[in-house]
Design a protein around this motif. Structure first.
Motif, mmCIF file in Angstrom:
data_model
loop_
_atom_site.group_PDB
_atom_site.id
_atom_site.type_symbol
_atom_site.label_atom_id
_atom_site.label_comp_id
_atom_site.label_asym_id
_atom_site.label_seq_id
_atom_site.Cartn_x
_atom_site.Cartn_y
_atom_site.Cartn_z
ATOM 1 N N SER A 152 0.802 -1.220 0.000
ATOM 2 C CA SER A 152 0.000 0.000 0.000
ATOM 3 C C SER A 152 0.837 1.272 0.000
ATOM 4 C CB SER A 152 -0.931 0.006 1.219
ATOM 5 O OG SER A 152 -0.158 -0.019 2.426
ATOM 6 N N GLY A 153 2.134 1.139 -0.241
ATOM 7 C CA GLY A 153 2.982 2.328 -0.284
ATOM 8 C C GLY A 153 3.962 2.431 0.856
ATOM 9 N N THR A 154 3.874 1.536 1.819
ATOM 10 C CA THR A 154 4.790 1.516 2.958
ATOM 11 C C THR A 154 5.459 0.143 3.029
ATOM 12 O OG1 THR A 154 3.363 3.027 4.176
ATOM 13 C CG2 THR A 154 5.001 1.828 5.453
ATOM 14 N N PRO A 155 6.781 0.117 3.065
ATOM 15 C CA PRO A 155 7.734 1.232 2.994
ATOM 16 C C PRO A 155 7.760 1.877 1.607
ATOM 17 C CG PRO A 155 8.894 -0.864 2.914
ATOM 18 C CD PRO A 155 7.469 -1.188 3.174
ATOM 19 N N GLY A 156 8.132 3.162 1.554
ATOM 20 C CA GLY A 156 8.110 3.924 0.315
ATOM 21 C C GLY A 156 8.964 3.292 -0.776
ATOM 22 N N MET A 157 8.398 3.215 -1.975
ATOM 23 C CA MET A 157 9.095 2.496 -3.059
ATOM 24 C C MET A 157 10.389 3.179 -3.482
ATOM 25 S SD MET A 157 6.572 3.351 -6.276
ATOM 26 C CE MET A 157 5.095 3.246 -5.281
ATOM 27 N N ALA A 158 10.433 4.515 -3.414
ATOM 28 C CA ALA A 158 11.642 5.226 -3.844
ATOM 29 C C ALA A 158 12.802 5.016 -2.874
ATOM 30 C CB ALA A 158 11.349 6.718 -3.999
ATOM 31 N N LYS A 159 12.488 4.505 -1.668
ATOM 32 C CA LYS A 159 13.523 4.321 -0.649
ATOM 33 C C LYS A 159 14.107 2.915 -0.635
ATOM 34 C CE LYS A 159 11.276 7.741 2.338
ATOM 35 N NZ LYS A 159 10.547 7.959 3.613
ATOM 36 N N LEU A 160 13.458 2.003 -1.337
ATOM 37 C CA LEU A 160 13.895 0.606 -1.295
ATOM 38 C C LEU A 160 14.492 0.198 -2.637
ATOM 39 C CD1 LEU A 160 11.008 -1.227 0.578
ATOM 40 C CD2 LEU A 160 13.198 -0.474 1.490
ATOM 41 N N PRO A 161 15.766 -0.179 -2.670
ATOM 42 C CA PRO A 161 16.381 -0.598 -3.931
ATOM 43 C C PRO A 161 15.595 -1.697 -4.639
ATOM 44 C CG PRO A 161 18.063 -0.300 -2.260
ATOM 45 C CD PRO A 161 16.744 -0.157 -1.558
ATOM 46 N N PHE A 162 15.034 -2.643 -3.880
ATOM 47 C CA PHE A 162 14.279 -3.741 -4.482
ATOM 48 C C PHE A 162 13.094 -3.217 -5.288
ATOM 49 C CE2 PHE A 162 10.695 -6.750 -4.167
ATOM 50 C CZ PHE A 162 11.234 -7.842 -4.815
ATOM 51 N N LEU A 163 12.317 -2.272 -4.712
ATOM 52 C CA LEU A 163 11.145 -1.748 -5.408
ATOM 53 C C LEU A 163 11.540 -0.771 -6.512
ATOM 54 C CD1 LEU A 163 8.550 -1.270 -2.523
ATOM 55 C CD2 LEU A 163 8.799 -3.173 -4.126
ATOM 56 N N ARG A 164 12.585 0.010 -6.294
ATOM 57 C CA ARG A 164 13.058 0.910 -7.350
ATOM 58 C C ARG A 164 13.441 0.106 -8.595
ATOM 59 N NH1 ARG A 164 16.287 3.513 -3.340
ATOM 60 N NH2 ARG A 164 18.176 2.729 -4.356
ATOM 61 N N GLU A 165 14.084 -1.018 -8.375
ATOM 62 C CA GLU A 165 14.496 -1.864 -9.499
ATOM 63 C C GLU A 165 13.273 -2.337 -10.286
ATOM 64 O OE1 GLU A 165 16.565 -6.205 -10.377
ATOM 65 O OE2 GLU A 165 16.629 -5.368 -8.351
ATOM 66 N N VAL A 190 2.054 6.926 -5.248
ATOM 67 C CA VAL A 190 2.320 6.881 -6.683
ATOM 68 C C VAL A 190 2.899 8.216 -7.147
ATOM 69 C CG1 VAL A 190 1.315 6.572 -8.974
ATOM 70 C CG2 VAL A 190 0.500 5.188 -7.055
ATOM 71 N N ALA A 191 2.347 9.311 -6.628
ATOM 72 C CA ALA A 191 2.856 10.633 -6.993
ATOM 73 C C ALA A 191 4.331 10.766 -6.630
ATOM 74 C CB ALA A 191 2.036 11.717 -6.291
ATOM 75 N N GLU A 192 4.706 10.273 -5.462
ATOM 76 C CA GLU A 192 6.113 10.319 -5.050
ATOM 77 C C GLU A 192 6.972 9.473 -5.983
ATOM 78 O OE1 GLU A 192 6.235 9.084 -1.004
ATOM 79 O OE2 GLU A 192 5.042 10.784 -0.285
ATOM 80 N N GLY A 193 6.446 8.323 -6.380
ATOM 81 C CA GLY A 193 7.177 7.465 -7.294
ATOM 82 C C GLY A 193 7.370 8.112 -8.663
ATOM 83 N N LEU A 194 6.344 8.788 -9.164
ATOM 84 C CA LEU A 194 6.461 9.479 -10.449
ATOM 85 C C LEU A 194 7.447 10.639 -10.354
ATOM 86 C CD1 LEU A 194 2.777 9.541 -11.767
ATOM 87 C CD2 LEU A 194 4.622 7.977 -12.393
ATOM 88 N N ASP A 195 7.431 11.345 -9.229
ATOM 89 C CA ASP A 195 8.395 12.435 -9.038
ATOM 90 C C ASP A 195 9.829 11.890 -9.042
ATOM 91 O OD1 ASP A 195 6.552 14.474 -8.963
ATOM 92 O OD2 ASP A 195 6.377 14.498 -6.782
ATOM 93 N N TRP A 196 10.017 10.713 -8.471
ATOM 94 C CA TRP A 196 11.347 10.086 -8.508
ATOM 95 C C TRP A 196 11.742 9.777 -9.945
ATOM 96 C CZ3 TRP A 196 12.516 4.748 -9.606
ATOM 97 C CH2 TRP A 196 13.878 4.441 -9.446
#
Length: 261
Positions: A152-165, A190-196
């Motif tokens: 559901s967004g926690t932990p933040g996707m932009a902070k985790l190498p696994f999810l960023r990949e 999702v907005a935070e992820g798009l900003d990344w």
């Protein structure tokens, strides 16, 4: 471009007893794509990309129910003898924005002028005659579960190498095929992820429509106020009217500027 995964999973999907799978923990190991600690990611046939799309609706990740719906639809289409492209197209659209969320979403888009930019009477036709203009997507293409529950967004996707990949491997490549589309994030994560992805140079900042309330029924008061259906004086303390007013003004100005180009 990443090769399609579907051929490697087609036989397993065809033989799957979808009704017998009652929870993420019961997903067959064959569909596991990756795991790291508490987080797992499982294959779903969401590989269709509508390269004609002018609007990309971006959710966070397919959930367990979407996984079952997509698998059922893929099975149905394969049994009917449809080709691979049609199976993938139908599976990705299965259940997209069904129920009360769809009219809310249409009303929000029409309120800021997306229909005028597209040259259509209303965004309602995006789910019918003008479906070729929209891509229903997710920043995490494949279902992600944390301790067996929908991510559901926690932990933040932009902070985790696994999810960023995972974002870069699937969604970012999808976005490169749709450089001129408008991206509508469904929720703050999702907005935070798009900003990344903007910072990564994948998406242009002016192609993201930030600030629309999530059209779910749980967000009914914010949606009603955004649309002018509820007075400011009658809002509960949970709704930040000033923030919604600012978002509405920014979005309408954004769409007006795009329409004038």
């Amino acid at each position: 471009m990443t090769p399609l995964l579907f051929p490697a999973y087609a036989d397993a999907i065809r033989e799957l007893d979808v009704a017998a799978i009652a929870s993420p923990a019961a997903l067959p190991e064959h569909f596991l794509l990756a795991r790291e600690g508490r987080i797992s990611m499982h294959y779903i046939p969401f590989e269709h990309v509508n390269t004609e799309a002018r609007i990309v609706v971006v959710g966070i990740a397919p959930g367990f129910v979407q996984w079952k719906n997509a698998m059922s639809e893929a099975q149905r289409r394969m049994t009917a003898g449809d080709d691979q492209a049609e199976v993938l197209r139908a599976a990705r659209l299965a259940g997209a924005f069904s129920g009360a969320i769809r009219p809310n979403f249409v009303a929000l888009l029409d309120a800021i002028g997306v229909q005028r930019w597209l040259g259509i009477a209303s965004c309602a036709s995006l789910f019918d005659a003008d479906a070729h203009m929209v891509q229903i997507s997710a920043i995490l293409r494949h279902p992600v579960f944390v301790d067996g529950r929908n991510y559901s967004g926690t932990p933040g996707m932009a902070k985790l190498p696994f999810l960023r990949e995972q974002v870069l491997r699937y969604f970012a490549l999808e976005a490169t095929q749709l450089p001129d589309a408008l991206y509508i994030p469904m929720g703050s994560s999702v907005a935070e992820g798009l900003d990344w992805l903007v910072r990564e140079g994948v998406i242009r900042r002016d192609r993201i429509l930030h600030g629309l309330p999530h059209p779910s029924g749980a967000n009914a008061e914010r949606v009603a106020y955004f649309l002018g259906r509820k007075e400011r004086a009658s809002l509960s303390s949970r709704t930040n009217a000033r923030q919604i007013d600012a978002a509405r003004s920014t979005l309408m100005a954004h769409m007006a500027a795009l329409s004038d180009r």
